[in-house]
Design a protein around this motif. Structure first.
Motif, PDB file in Angstrom:
ATOM      1  N   ASN A 104      26.875  26.381 -19.407  1.00 55.94           N
ATOM      2  CA  ASN A 104      26.122  27.387 -18.396  1.00 55.94           C
ATOM      3  C   ASN A 104      24.740  26.525 -17.903  1.00 55.94           C
ATOM      4  OD1 ASN A 104      28.141  29.389 -19.232  1.00 55.94           O
ATOM      5  ND2 ASN A 104      27.440  28.656 -21.177  1.00 55.94           N
ATOM      6  N   SER A 105      24.522  25.423 -18.065  1.00 61.17           N
ATOM      7  CA  SER A 105      22.897  25.091 -17.872  1.00 61.17           C
ATOM      8  C   SER A 105      22.990  23.675 -18.207  1.00 61.17           C
ATOM      9  CB  SER A 105      22.011  25.691 -18.820  1.00 61.17           C
ATOM     10  OG  SER A 105      22.042  25.255 -20.184  1.00 61.17           O
ATOM     11  N   GLY A 106      21.964  22.918 -17.718  1.00 62.28           N
ATOM     12  CA  GLY A 106      21.466  21.642 -17.796  1.00 62.28           C
ATOM     13  C   GLY A 106      21.393  21.272 -19.068  1.00 62.28           C
ATOM     14  N   LEU A 107      20.687  21.842 -20.027  1.00 62.92           N
ATOM     15  CA  LEU A 107      20.535  21.423 -21.365  1.00 62.92           C
ATOM     16  C   LEU A 107      21.834  21.595 -22.112  1.00 62.92           C
ATOM     17  CD1 LEU A 107      20.164  23.469 -23.885  1.00 62.92           C
ATOM     18  CD2 LEU A 107      18.243  24.030 -22.678  1.00 62.92           C
ATOM     19  N   GLU A 108      22.610  22.605 -21.719  1.00 65.61           N
ATOM     20  CA  GLU A 108      23.959  22.546 -22.467  1.00 65.61           C
ATOM     21  C   GLU A 108      24.681  21.359 -22.004  1.00 65.61           C
ATOM     22  OE1 GLU A 108      26.076  26.370 -22.638  1.00 65.61           O
ATOM     23  OE2 GLU A 108      24.050  27.146 -21.641  1.00 65.61           O
ATOM     24  N   ALA A 109      24.703  21.098 -20.897  1.00 61.98           N
ATOM     25  CA  ALA A 109      25.566  19.826 -20.286  1.00 61.98           C
ATOM     26  C   ALA A 109      24.860  18.646 -21.055  1.00 61.98           C
ATOM     27  CB  ALA A 109      25.048  19.573 -18.958  1.00 61.98           C
ATOM     28  N   ASN A 110      23.661  18.443 -21.158  1.00 60.18           N
ATOM     29  CA  ASN A 110      23.094  17.403 -22.011  1.00 60.18           C
ATOM     30  C   ASN A 110      23.430  17.281 -23.411  1.00 60.18           C
ATOM     31  OD1 ASN A 110      22.349  15.863 -19.804  1.00 60.18           O
ATOM     32  ND2 ASN A 110      20.090  16.861 -19.981  1.00 60.18           N
ATOM     33  N   GLU A 111      23.291  18.694 -24.127  1.00 57.20           N
ATOM     34  CA  GLU A 111      23.695  18.747 -25.401  1.00 57.20           C
ATOM     35  C   GLU A 111      25.240  18.340 -25.807  1.00 57.20           C
ATOM     36  OE1 GLU A 111      20.938  20.359 -27.325  1.00 57.20           O
ATOM     37  OE2 GLU A 111      22.153  19.987 -29.076  1.00 57.20           O
ATOM     38  N   ALA A 112      25.964  18.547 -24.850  1.00 59.97           N
ATOM     39  CA  ALA A 112      27.295  18.303 -25.040  1.00 59.97           C
ATOM     40  C   ALA A 112      27.438  16.601 -24.990  1.00 59.97           C
ATOM     41  CB  ALA A 112      28.296  18.845 -23.755  1.00 59.97           C
ATOM     42  N   ALA A 113      26.747  16.138 -23.903  1.00 57.52           N
ATOM     43  CA  ALA A 113      26.791  14.691 -23.944  1.00 57.52           C
ATOM     44  C   ALA A 113      26.279  14.058 -25.087  1.00 57.52           C
ATOM     45  CB  ALA A 113      25.950  14.034 -22.712  1.00 57.52           C
ATOM     46  N   LEU A 114      25.168  14.404 -25.636  1.00 62.05           N
ATOM     47  CA  LEU A 114      24.385  13.991 -27.145  1.00 62.05           C
ATOM     48  C   LEU A 114      25.576  13.902 -28.114  1.00 62.05           C
ATOM     49  CD1 LEU A 114      21.095  15.347 -27.014  1.00 62.05           C
ATOM     50  CD2 LEU A 114      21.844  13.150 -26.291  1.00 62.05           C
ATOM     51  N   LYS A 115      26.495  15.113 -28.128  1.00 62.64           N
ATOM     52  CA  LYS A 115      27.491  15.348 -29.318  1.00 62.64           C
ATOM     53  C   LYS A 115      28.684  14.102 -29.001  1.00 62.64           C
ATOM     54  CE  LYS A 115      28.880  19.285 -30.935  1.00 62.64           C
ATOM     55  NZ  LYS A 115      29.221  20.754 -31.050  1.00 62.64           N
ATOM     56  N   ILE A 116      28.962  13.846 -27.808  1.00 65.03           N
ATOM     57  CA  ILE A 116      30.170  12.934 -27.352  1.00 65.03           C
ATOM     58  C   ILE A 116      29.664  11.952 -27.589  1.00 65.03           C
ATOM     59  CG2 ILE A 116      30.934  11.771 -25.296  1.00 65.03           C
ATOM     60  CD1 ILE A 116      31.214  14.650 -23.854  1.00 65.03           C
ATOM     61  N   ALA A 117      28.266  11.430 -27.425  1.00 68.32           N
ATOM     62  CA  ALA A 117      28.015   9.870 -27.772  1.00 68.32           C
ATOM     63  C   ALA A 117      27.819   9.728 -29.426  1.00 68.32           C
ATOM     64  CB  ALA A 117      26.492   9.732 -27.364  1.00 68.32           C
ATOM     65  N   ARG A 118      27.272  10.943 -30.055  1.00 70.00           N
ATOM     66  CA  ARG A 118      27.323  10.753 -31.565  1.00 70.00           C
ATOM     67  C   ARG A 118      28.845  10.509 -32.053  1.00 70.00           C
ATOM     68  NH1 ARG A 118      22.587  14.060 -34.736  1.00 70.00           N
ATOM     69  NH2 ARG A 118      20.855  12.487 -34.030  1.00 70.00           N
ATOM     70  N   LYS A 119      29.715  11.392 -31.591  1.00 69.03           N
ATOM     71  CA  LYS A 119      31.262  11.429 -32.066  1.00 69.03           C
ATOM     72  C   LYS A 119      31.910   9.914 -31.818  1.00 69.03           C
ATOM     73  CE  LYS A 119      34.969  13.837 -33.446  1.00 69.03           C
ATOM     74  NZ  LYS A 119      36.018  13.262 -32.824  1.00 69.03           N
ATOM     75  N   PHE A 120      31.480   9.444 -30.490  1.00 70.55           N
ATOM     76  CA  PHE A 120      31.892   8.205 -30.122  1.00 70.55           C
ATOM     77  C   PHE A 120      31.607   7.165 -31.239  1.00 70.55           C
ATOM     78  CE2 PHE A 120      31.145   4.115 -27.674  1.00 70.55           C
ATOM     79  CZ  PHE A 120      32.492   4.190 -27.089  1.00 70.55           C
ATOM     80  N   GLY A 121      30.338   7.291 -31.716  1.00 72.09           N
ATOM     81  CA  GLY A 121      29.829   6.442 -32.936  1.00 72.09           C
ATOM     82  C   GLY A 121      30.584   6.722 -34.258  1.00 72.09           C
ATOM     83  N   HIS A 122      30.678   7.795 -34.594  1.00 71.37           N
ATOM     84  CA  HIS A 122      31.398   8.116 -35.773  1.00 71.37           C
ATOM     85  C   HIS A 122      32.771   7.901 -35.951  1.00 71.37           C
ATOM     86  CE1 HIS A 122      28.295  10.497 -38.150  1.00 71.37           C
ATOM     87  NE2 HIS A 122      27.854  11.144 -36.830  1.00 71.37           N
ATOM     88  N   ASP A 123      33.464   8.036 -34.570  1.00 70.41           N
ATOM     89  CA  ASP A 123      34.991   7.755 -34.694  1.00 70.41           C
ATOM     90  C   ASP A 123      35.131   6.101 -34.846  1.00 70.41           C
ATOM     91  OD1 ASP A 123      35.365  10.428 -33.873  1.00 70.41           O
ATOM     92  OD2 ASP A 123      35.983   9.955 -31.843  1.00 70.41           O
ATOM     93  N   ARG A 124      34.013   5.425 -34.407  1.00 78.52           N
ATOM     94  CA  ARG A 124      34.118   3.917 -34.761  1.00 78.52           C
ATOM     95  C   ARG A 124      33.494   3.491 -36.153  1.00 78.52           C
ATOM     96  NH1 ARG A 124      33.781   1.370 -29.029  1.00 78.52           N
ATOM     97  NH2 ARG A 124      35.275   2.925 -28.026  1.00 78.52           N
ATOM     98  N   GLY A 125      33.167   4.362 -36.881  1.00 79.23           N
ATOM     99  CA  GLY A 125      32.540   3.980 -38.345  1.00 79.23           C
ATOM    100  C   GLY A 125      31.286   3.835 -38.220  1.00 79.23           C
ATOM    101  N   ASN A 126      30.397   4.372 -37.037  1.00 78.58           N
ATOM    102  CA  ASN A 126      29.068   4.280 -37.181  1.00 78.58           C
ATOM    103  C   ASN A 126      28.666   5.619 -37.399  1.00 78.58           C
ATOM    104  OD1 ASN A 126      26.334   4.397 -36.352  1.00 78.58           O
ATOM    105  ND2 ASN A 126      26.565   3.664 -34.218  1.00 78.58           N
TER     106      ASN A 126
END
Ligand SMILES: *Cc1c(COP(=O)(O)O)cnc(C)c1O
Length: 403
Positions: A104-126
């Motif tokens: 619904n907003s810019g910060l929410e889009a960025n918040e989702a992007a930050l979660k994607i980047a963190r999960k991208f790391g966790h999925d690879r063992g980081n």
């Protein structure tokens, strides 16, 4: 033009005092013009902060939204919302990316992007993923996005900040490489393609191309915050398209719904895969009203040739400002692309908001010293000339008084 702006602010005893507002209350708008409750008219150089892509009361957007409101406003994400797939497919067609999450907003889009980047790391063992961010950045005001934001004024009073952000100067590829060497846990590089709140500072084309190469070489995500500079504002659908590259993750919001709140994170396949059912969600995100606003905004932008208009009228406006302000002492630089323009002055310029309003023009001032113009993409050549004709003398008068 307006003789005077009322000096008596409307009383708002119950609204939380989070904004320093001008003493103006607005009533209605048409195209690039807005009227206040006293009947004074303003030329809108602000576009609701890069939001009102189609201007005010667009004759084709209004009936489409009226029809949608009468049909369905909101249903929840328990059910399919066919308009979500329609808008997502269009955003993927325009960006060359593959999947979209709606919010619904810019910060929410960025918040989702930050979660994607963190999960991208966790999925690879980081399990301690970090992100590279930049000086001058603005990504929003939630706890995580304000932590990614550079401005210490936005941090003040809200610590402790979210950890995991490493910050380097913009347009300095050596600093990027050095930070990545020093922080092997970094899973993504996160920046605005053109910084908005930071003062209209473009990431250079060669810098963006180098970031793409670095991200490919290190198998990390390139995340471009196009919340402000995207959706046609620079004359291409997305500002990074000037560099001929694609990001892995692209948060969008402001201009996407022409004023109806809608945010989106557009992802390429590597990034989209990391989110699975249950990982993320939002009640309002992707509701039929917001989706219809997005679909109609993009459709009408194509129908009316607004990318070409933003490029052409933006160049005209920049040229008139450059001509009018040439060799004016106190003007540091005029920069930006399309209808995202900044005029950097040598001193704090917040007082210009009221002076421009008195002269009948809505603008913004960001990063203390940068006059910012982000009008609707329907702005005509004649209206651009009127913006320059009002703004140039206002800036000259302001700078004529010793700082
Ligand atoms: C405005 C903006 C945001 C925040 O958007 P909100 O809708 O205010 O939360 C994030 N990033 C950029 C680049 C912006 O310009």
């Amino acid at each position: 033009m307006n003789a005077a702006v009322s000096s008596v602010p409307p009383s708002e005893p119950h609204v939380m005092q989070t904004y320093g507002r001008l003493p103006i209350a607005l009533s209605h708008g048409q195209g690039c013009w807005v009227w206040d409750v006293d009947g004074r008219r303003y030329l809108d150089g602000l576009g609701g902060i890069a939001v009102n892509t189609l201007g005010h009361a667009h004759p084709k957007l209004v009936p489409a939204l009226q029809e949608q409101i009468a049909k369905l406003i909101h249903t929840s994400n328990y059910y399919h919302v066919p308009l979500q797939e329609q808008l997502a497919a269009k955003l993927c067609e325009l960006s060359g990316l593959t999947n979209v999450f709606f919010c619904n907003s810019g910060l929410e889009a960025n918040e989702a992007a930050l979660k994607i980047a963190r999960k991208f790391g966790h999925d690879r063992g980081n399990h301690n993923p970090e992100l590279l961010v930049f000086e001058g950045a603005f990504h929003g005001r939630s706890i995580a996005t304000l932590s990614a934001t550079a401005n210490p004024k936005i941090h003040a009073g809200f610590g402790p900040l979210v950890p995991g952000f490493v910050r380097v100067p913009l347009n300095d590829i050596a600093a990027v490489e050095a930070a990545l060497d020093a922080h092997p846990n970094i899973t993504g590089i996160f920046l605005e393609t053109i910084q908005g709140e930071g003062g209209v500072n473009p990431a250079r084309i060669e810098f963006l191309q180098a970031l793409r190469r670095v991200c490919d070489a290190r198998d990390i995500l390139l995340m471009l915050d196009e919340v402000q500079c995207g959706i046609g504002r620079t004359g291409k659908w997305f500002a990074h398209q000037w560099a001929g590259i694609q990001p892995d993750v692209m948060p969008l919001a402001k201009g996407l719904g022409s004023g109806v709140p809608v945010g989106a994170v557009v992802c390429g396949p590597r990034a989209a895969k990391v989110m699975q059912p249950g990982n993320h969600g939002t009640t309002f995100g992707g509701n039929p009203l917001a989706m219809r606003a997005g679909v109609e905004t993009l459709r009408l932008m194509e129908e009316e040739g607004l990318l070409a208009n933003a490029a052409k009228v933006g160049a005209e406006l920049k040229a008139s400002l450059a001509q009018g302000l040439a060799s004016v002492a106190g003007v540091v630089e005029i920069r930006g692309q399309g209808l995202m323009l900044g005029i950097e002055l040598d001193r704090p310029a917040g007082a210009l908001l009221a002076k421009a309003a008195e002269a009948g023009l809505m603008i913004s001032v960001t990063a203390d010293r940068v006059v910012r113009l982000v009008p609707a993409l329907i702005l005509s050549s004649d209206e651009a000339a009127q913006i320059a004709a009002i703004l140039v003398p206002v800036i000259k008068d302001f700078l004529a008084v010793p700082a």
